[in-house]
Design an enzyme around this catalytic site. Structure first.
Site, PDB file in Angstrom:
ATOM      1  N   TYR A  57       0.862  -1.185   0.000  1.00 60.15           N
ATOM      2  CA  TYR A  57       0.000   0.000   0.000  1.00 60.15           C
ATOM      3  C   TYR A  57       0.898   1.235   0.000  1.00 60.15           C
ATOM      4  CZ  TYR A  57      -3.652  -3.303   1.600  1.00 60.15           C
ATOM      5  OH  TYR A  57      -4.509  -4.361   1.741  1.00 60.15           O
ATOM      6  N   HIS A 126       0.021 -12.062   0.962  1.00 61.26           N
ATOM      7  CA  HIS A 126      -1.033 -11.259   0.324  1.00 61.26           C
ATOM      8  C   HIS A 126      -1.671 -11.988  -0.861  1.00 61.26           C
ATOM      9  CE1 HIS A 126      -1.927  -6.661  -0.150  1.00 61.26           C
ATOM     10  NE2 HIS A 126      -3.024  -7.373  -0.224  1.00 61.26           N
ATOM     11  N   PRO A 207     -15.559  -5.008   3.159  1.00 57.79           N
ATOM     12  CA  PRO A 207     -16.915  -5.418   3.567  1.00 57.79           C
ATOM     13  C   PRO A 207     -17.985  -4.400   3.166  1.00 57.79           C
ATOM     14  CG  PRO A 207     -15.712  -4.567   5.456  1.00 57.79           C
ATOM     15  CD  PRO A 207     -14.713  -4.659   4.320  1.00 57.79           C
ATOM     16  N   LEU A 208     -17.530  -3.185   2.821  1.00 56.71           N
ATOM     17  CA  LEU A 208     -18.474  -2.162   2.329  1.00 56.71           C
ATOM     18  C   LEU A 208     -18.418  -2.068   0.804  1.00 56.71           C
ATOM     19  CD1 LEU A 208     -17.691   0.551   5.039  1.00 56.71           C
ATOM     20  CD2 LEU A 208     -19.803  -0.789   4.840  1.00 56.71           C
ATOM     21  N   GLY A 209     -17.868  -3.103   0.174  1.00 61.02           N
ATOM     22  CA  GLY A 209     -17.803  -3.084  -1.292  1.00 61.02           C
ATOM     23  C   GLY A 209     -17.024  -1.897  -1.818  1.00 61.02           C
ATOM     24  N   GLY A 211     -16.782   0.888  -0.567  1.00 57.46           N
ATOM     25  CA  GLY A 211     -17.586   2.097  -0.376  1.00 57.46           C
ATOM     26  C   GLY A 211     -18.925   2.045  -1.087  1.00 57.46           C
ATOM     27  N   PHE A 212     -19.053   1.174  -2.097  1.00 58.56           N
ATOM     28  CA  PHE A 212     -20.258   1.186  -2.932  1.00 58.56           C
ATOM     29  C   PHE A 212     -21.520   0.851  -2.134  1.00 58.56           C
ATOM     30  CE2 PHE A 212     -23.162  -0.106  -6.272  1.00 58.56           C
ATOM     31  CZ  PHE A 212     -22.903   0.842  -7.239  1.00 58.56           C
TER      32      PHE A 212
HETATM   33  N1  LIG Z   1      -6.109  -8.620   1.217  1.00 57.98           N
HETATM   34  C1  LIG Z   1      -6.424  -7.906   0.164  1.00 57.98           C
HETATM   35  O1  LIG Z   1      -6.155  -8.269  -0.987  1.00 57.98           O
HETATM   36  C2  LIG Z   1      -7.165  -6.614   0.381  1.00 57.98           C
HETATM   37  C3  LIG Z   1      -7.779  -5.948  -0.710  1.00 57.98           C
HETATM   38  C4  LIG Z   1      -8.478  -4.764  -0.450  1.00 57.98           C
HETATM   39  C5  LIG Z   1      -8.542  -4.264   0.841  1.00 57.98           C
HETATM   40  N2  LIG Z   1      -7.908  -4.919   1.868  1.00 57.98           N
HETATM   41  C6  LIG Z   1      -7.959  -4.410   3.254  1.00 57.98           C
HETATM   42  O2  LIG Z   1      -9.301  -4.321   3.671  1.00 57.98           O
HETATM   43  C7  LIG Z   1      -9.576  -3.012   4.140  1.00 57.98           C
HETATM   44  C8  LIG Z   1     -11.037  -2.652   3.906  1.00 57.98           C
HETATM   45  O3  LIG Z   1     -11.386  -2.762   2.566  1.00 57.98           O
HETATM   46  P1  LIG Z   1     -11.547  -1.509   1.608  1.00 57.98           P
HETATM   47  O4  LIG Z   1     -10.966  -0.324   2.272  1.00 57.98           O
HETATM   48  O5  LIG Z   1     -11.021  -1.969   0.309  1.00 57.98           O
HETATM   49  O6  LIG Z   1     -13.100  -1.342   1.368  1.00 57.98           O
HETATM   50  P2  LIG Z   1     -14.381  -1.070   2.262  1.00 57.98           P
HETATM   51  O7  LIG Z   1     -14.061  -1.170   3.678  1.00 57.98           O
HETATM   52  O8  LIG Z   1     -15.411  -1.952   1.680  1.00 57.98           O
HETATM   53  O9  LIG Z   1     -14.725   0.435   1.827  1.00 57.98           O
HETATM   54  C9  LIG Z   1     -13.854   1.499   1.995  1.00 57.98           C
HETATM   55  C10 LIG Z   1     -14.453   2.711   1.310  1.00 57.98           C
HETATM   56  O10 LIG Z   1     -15.730   2.980   1.882  1.00 57.98           O
HETATM   57  C11 LIG Z   1     -15.800   4.311   2.340  1.00 57.98           C
HETATM   58  N3  LIG Z   1     -16.535   4.278   3.609  1.00 57.98           N
HETATM   59  C12 LIG Z   1     -16.152   3.664   4.753  1.00 57.98           C
HETATM   60  N4  LIG Z   1     -17.079   3.806   5.707  1.00 57.98           N
HETATM   61  C13 LIG Z   1     -18.077   4.531   5.153  1.00 57.98           C
HETATM   62  C14 LIG Z   1     -19.311   5.003   5.635  1.00 57.98           C
HETATM   63  N5  LIG Z   1     -19.712   4.736   6.889  1.00 57.98           N
HETATM   64  N6  LIG Z   1     -20.096   5.731   4.813  1.00 57.98           N
HETATM   65  C15 LIG Z   1     -19.709   6.000   3.541  1.00 57.98           C
HETATM   66  N7  LIG Z   1     -18.546   5.558   3.011  1.00 57.98           N
HETATM   67  C16 LIG Z   1     -17.733   4.836   3.824  1.00 57.98           C
HETATM   68  C17 LIG Z   1     -14.388   4.783   2.508  1.00 57.98           C
HETATM   69  O11 LIG Z   1     -14.343   6.164   2.263  1.00 57.98           O
HETATM   70  P3  LIG Z   1     -13.101   7.085   2.717  1.00 57.98           P
HETATM   71  O12 LIG Z   1     -11.923   6.492   2.003  1.00 57.98           O
HETATM   72  O13 LIG Z   1     -13.470   8.436   2.232  1.00 57.98           O
HETATM   73  O14 LIG Z   1     -13.000   6.983   4.175  1.00 57.98           O
HETATM   74  C18 LIG Z   1     -13.633   3.966   1.463  1.00 57.98           C
HETATM   75  O15 LIG Z   1     -13.631   4.635   0.230  1.00 57.98           O
HETATM   76  C19 LIG Z   1      -8.570  -2.143   3.389  1.00 57.98           C
HETATM   77  O16 LIG Z   1      -8.402  -0.885   4.009  1.00 57.98           O
HETATM   78  C20 LIG Z   1      -7.346  -3.026   3.413  1.00 57.98           C
HETATM   79  O17 LIG Z   1      -6.688  -2.896   4.658  1.00 57.98           O
HETATM   80  C21 LIG Z   1      -7.236  -6.087   1.640  1.00 57.98           C
END
Ligand SMILES: NC(=O)c1ccc[n+]([C@@H]2O[C@H](COP(=O)([O-])OP(=O)(O)OC[C@H]3O[C@@H](n4cnc5c(N)ncnc54)[C@H](OP(=O)(O)O)[C@@H]3O)[C@@H](O)[C@H]2O)c1
Length: 331
Positions: A57, A126, A207-209, A211-212
């Site tokens: 990252y 990873h 888990p939030l897709g 952000g979607f």
């Molecule tokens: N192992 C892997 O291959 C892999 C791949 C992807 C991710 N990850 C890990 O998993 C973590 C979580 O996944 P993710 O960050 O990809 O996706 P996520 O948690 O599904 O969504 C993150 C996005 O949602 C937005 N968001 C969060 N809370 C919100 C709310 N309450 N209301 C509106 N929008 C909200 C955030 O906005 P803001 O950015 O503006 O806060 C961000 O853009 C990552 O941070 C990373 O550490 C691992």
């Protein structure tokens, strides 16, 4: 703070973690380093101790940011990071993999240094490296445990067969893979069942897709030019528009219950079993607080069924990764 156990022999950690990836990379829309650091500190205040990062990252900037933010607070944090995806500085979209023992020994030193700690709590591979036997990779990871550089081991996006082989070499505490209302592969490919059977925590990422599923994203045109989601098929053109119709149904259910769509999406993941520890990502305190409040949202069987019915695999338009990245998933 509610807690959950990280695998059958692991410690209790906060029932949701904080995904830190978007603080320095990928979700560049609205980047704000000061707010990201404030979000990390607020998470610790609220009792979230599981922080999720990876050396790729940035690369490296994410671990550096966390290292600065947790200075003097090491005892409040359960730190997770990852090795194994190799970036090409000349081509930010390209991804290689490396699971060789010498690469692992070198990678952990970089992560420890950037994070400013002597021991990492959880170290994930990873992505699997098809050119190296998993036994060899996990053997090298196990050596890091013996050396006191790492406490617990994890894999990310590994198949059931790989997980079982790895677990025979050294106990695997966590499998981190994408899982949410619109990414249901772990139900079909046996990973959820295998984790339950083997006593391994399942850590749903995105888990939030991405952000979607919160309903906050209205158009792919709103993303910054270098926001990663522009490369993801689900966020492009007609796919975005079709998927938005599904999210609007989640928003309607959420409104009827007096919660947000994001809270409903997180509550659904949390309801799949106590061995799941989702890591919603955010760089903003207001979102963090909403996400923590999802721990108090309880769903009835009919609400769970209604949510699942909105997102059968066939309803989602577009793959979760572009073709090249799909090939790096271990299936
Ligand atoms: N192992 C892997 O291959 C892999 C791949 C992807 C991710 N990850 C890990 O998993 C973590 C979580 O996944 P993710 O960050 O990809 O996706 P996520 O948690 O599904 O969504 C993150 C996005 O949602 C937005 N968001 C969060 N809370 C919100 C709310 N309450 N209301 C509106 N929008 C909200 C955030 O906005 P803001 O950015 O503006 O806060 C961000 O853009 C990552 O941070 C990373 O550490 C691992």
């Amino acid at each position: 703070m509610h807690t959950r156990q990280l695998g059958k022999d692991g410690p209790q950690v906060s029932a949701i973690g904080l995904g830190c990836m978007g603080m320095t990379d990928f979700y560049t829309t609205g980047s704000d380093t000061r707010e990201a650091v404030a979000t990390l500190h607020r998470a610790l205040e609220l009792g979230i101790n599981l922080l999720d990062s990876a050396d790729m990252y940035g690369p490296h900037t994410n671990e550096e940011l966390i290292g600065q933010a947790i200075r003097g607070k090491r005892d409040q944090v359960f730190l997770a990071s990852k090795f194994g995806i190799v970036r090409d500085p000349a081509n930010p979209a390209a991804r290689g993999v490396n699971g060789r023992p010498e690469y692992i020994r070198q990678s952990i030193e970089g992560s420890l240094k950037r994070l400013g700690v002597e021991t990492l709590d959880l170290y994930y591979q990873h992505r699997m490296d098809p050119s190296v036997a998993i036994e060899e990779t996990v053997g090298a990871m196990a050596d890091l445990v013996k050396a006191g550089k790492v406490r617990y081991l994890g894999l990310s996006e590994a198949s059931v067969a790989t997980l079982e082989r790895a677990h025979k070499v050294h106990p695997i505490s966590a499998l981190q893979s994408e899982y949410s209302l619109w990414s249901r592969d772990p139900e079909d490919n046996g990973c959820l069942a295998a984790c339950q059977r083997l006593g391994i925590a399942f850590v749903p990422y995105s888990p939030l897709g991405r952000g979607f599923l919160t309903g906050a994203l209205k158009s792919p045109d709103d993303f910054a030019a270098d926001d990663y989601r522009r490369l993801s098929p689900r966020f492009q053109g007609d796919n975005f528009a079709k998927n938005l119709l599904l999210v609007e149904q989640v928003q309607a259910l959420a409104a009827a219950k007096g919660v947000t769509a994001g809270q409903l999406a997180l509550a659904w993941v949390l309801a799949q079993g106590d061995y799941l520890i989702p890591i919603p990502g955010t760089k903003q305190r207001k979102y963090l607080e909403q996400n923590v409040a999802a721990l108090e949202v309880k769903l009835s069987p009919s609400e769970l069924a209604a949510l699942e019915a909105i997102f059968p695999a066939s309803a989602v338009a577009g793959q979760r990764y572009a073709e090249e990245s799909m090939k790096q998933l271990n299936r």
